[in-house]
Design a protein around this motif. Structure first.
Motif, short mmCIF file in Angstrom:
data_model
loop_
_atom_site.label_atom_id
_atom_site.label_comp_id
_atom_site.label_asym_id
_atom_site.label_seq_id
_atom_site.Cartn_x
_atom_site.Cartn_y
_atom_site.Cartn_z
N PHE A 1 45.77 11.30 89.81
CA PHE A 1 44.69 11.19 88.83
C PHE A 1 45.14 11.71 87.48
N ASP A 2 44.54 11.14 86.45
CA ASP A 2 44.65 11.65 85.10
C ASP A 2 43.37 11.25 84.37
N SER A 3 43.33 11.42 83.07
CA SER A 3 42.08 11.18 82.34
C SER A 3 41.72 9.70 82.24
N GLU A 4 42.64 8.80 82.62
CA GLU A 4 42.38 7.37 82.52
C GLU A 4 42.40 6.63 83.85
N GLU A 5 42.90 7.27 84.92
CA GLU A 5 43.03 6.55 86.18
C GLU A 5 43.06 7.50 87.38
N PHE A 6 42.30 7.15 88.40
CA PHE A 6 42.30 7.87 89.68
C PHE A 6 42.73 6.90 90.76
N LEU A 7 43.46 7.38 91.75
CA LEU A 7 43.76 6.60 92.94
C LEU A 7 43.37 7.43 94.14
N LEU A 8 42.39 6.92 94.90
CA LEU A 8 41.86 7.62 96.07
C LEU A 8 42.21 6.83 97.33
N LYS B 1 39.46 3.21 86.93
CA LYS B 1 40.00 3.30 85.58
C LYS B 1 38.86 3.60 84.62
N GLY B 2 39.18 4.34 83.56
CA GLY B 2 38.17 4.67 82.58
C GLY B 2 38.73 5.54 81.48
#
Length: 94
Positions: free
Chosen positions: A32-39, A49-50
């Protein structure tokens, strides 16, 4: 988490005004980071994405994740996905 025989996979995704996202059935937060998470979820890998994304609440024991920020996209990704997700998964599993 080990899958038990006969256990039904279940996942709920709730979003409020694209600013708060609650996901159940989460097994692992891959990245994860401020623009994309992968769960990693019971229903497959979920990419979020955001902008300005951050974890509000995390309980892997209960399989719950709450993410705040501005959500642009939700997508399940797997080996059969096409386009950008293929490049993303190849980077992830190098």
């Amino acid at each position: 988490m080990v899958e038990q025989p006969g256990k039904v996979k279940r996942q709920e995704i709730k979003m409020l005004n694209r600013k708060l996202l609650e996901v159940s059935g989460v097994l692992k937060v891959e990245s994860f980071d401020s623009e994309e998470f992968l769960l990693e979820t019971e229903c497959g890998y979920l990419m979020i994405k955001g902008q300005n994304l951050h974890i509000k609440n995390l309980s892997l024991e209960q399989g719950l994740v709450a993410i705040e920020g501005y959500v642009n996209e939700l997508a399940y990704v797997d080996a059969n996905s096409q386009g950008n997700t293929k490049g993303f998964l190849s980077k992830l599993f190098k």
